[in-house]
Design an enzyme around this catalytic site. Sequence first.
Site, PDB file in Angstrom:
ATOM      1  N   LYS A 271      -5.178  -5.775  -9.163  1.00 24.81           N
ATOM      2  CA  LYS A 271      -5.728  -5.097  -7.991  1.00 24.81           C
ATOM      3  C   LYS A 271      -7.163  -4.716  -8.341  1.00 24.81           C
ATOM      4  O   LYS A 271      -7.402  -3.693  -8.998  1.00 24.81           O
ATOM      5  CB  LYS A 271      -4.918  -3.836  -7.680  1.00 24.81           C
TER       6      LYS A 271
ATOM      7  N   LYS B  40       9.645  -5.619  -1.145  1.00 27.43           N
ATOM      8  CA  LYS B  40       9.824  -4.464  -2.027  1.00 27.43           C
ATOM      9  C   LYS B  40      11.311  -4.256  -2.304  1.00 27.43           C
ATOM     10  O   LYS B  40      12.110  -4.168  -1.369  1.00 27.43           O
ATOM     11  CB  LYS B  40       9.259  -3.205  -1.355  1.00 27.43           C
TER      12      LYS B  40
HETATM   13 MG    MG Z   1       3.487  -4.549  -7.332  1.00 30.08          MG
END
Ligand code: MG
Length: 332
Positions: free
Chosen positions: A257, A146
């Site tokens: 997702k 991240k």
């Molecule tokens: Mg992402």
Amino acid sequence: MGVELAIRPYRRRFAQPLYTAHGPWVWREGLLLRLRDTLGRVGYGEVAPIPWFGSESVAEALAFCQGQAEEWRSQPIPGELPATQFGLESAAADLDTENSVGGQEPAIPADSFANATICGLLPAGKTAVEIALQRLAQGHRTLKWKIGVHPIADEIHGLDQLVQALPPDARLRLDANGGLSLAQAEQWLAACDRVNASPQLATVEHLEQPLPPNQLAAMTALGERYQTAIALDESVATVDQLEDCWQRGWRGVFVVKPAIAGSPQKLEAFGHHHRPRLVFSSAFETVIGRRAALAIAARCAPSPASALGFGTQGWFADDWDTLTPAELWDRL
Ligand SMILES: [Mg+2]
């Protein structure tokens, strides 16, 4: 008597808050669903929305499911409830699977994927190198980090440290969660291209969602200027958004997702029709949503070209990852 719908809300605490460009994520909330027919067969599903991806709230999902008055008639689920579509449709599919009694025998066992095919997740910040070495020892070859959380100079320095610590055949995904400015995205892509020009360093596979979802044209232009691939994630939360970005000409990577994408059937149709570059990813769902999402990934790409973004086990302060769907249901 038709099919009975039962609902159990859940709330899980991350072992450590998950820091992204959207801030800390401390609690994961969702719903577990169970359909049971008159033969006693059961099917499990999960509603696991992510609010900052534009999913419905848990309260909205709960209100819709409670409105089914305990009897599920498989009526259409509104498009504004994509996580609910996933949860109810996958529960119905689980119910239709012959061996679904008790949820003990899923079509795709969650542990049938070796770590080599799963992307390991790294925390933002300085601990990334230490955790990266642990992930490699666990068998992961692709890692996701991240970014867009700390000052950019520190993070690009961190990238250099990471790629020097990793073996040359390791692959790294950088996820900005839409948190970069255009100038920062250019800085990152230049840094990635520099890393990727060195064969002795690990490869940066892609930079994920550098800019906010409303800046598709700017990301397309960036994709033409730099060698490192760009992946859309927040831009393509739902099947409708996937289709829209495809129609607008995006041919880079799509992160999908399934748990928040909407109807599994529509998602599979999109994959089969266009053959896009898909990277499947978790939404930090429980074993119930995870199994359904991995089954969709397996049907869309039986031998995935890129690692599955499901390195999310062990991130919670509970033992739920060790339970079967039926055990988890009974626990709540
Ligand atoms: Mg992402």
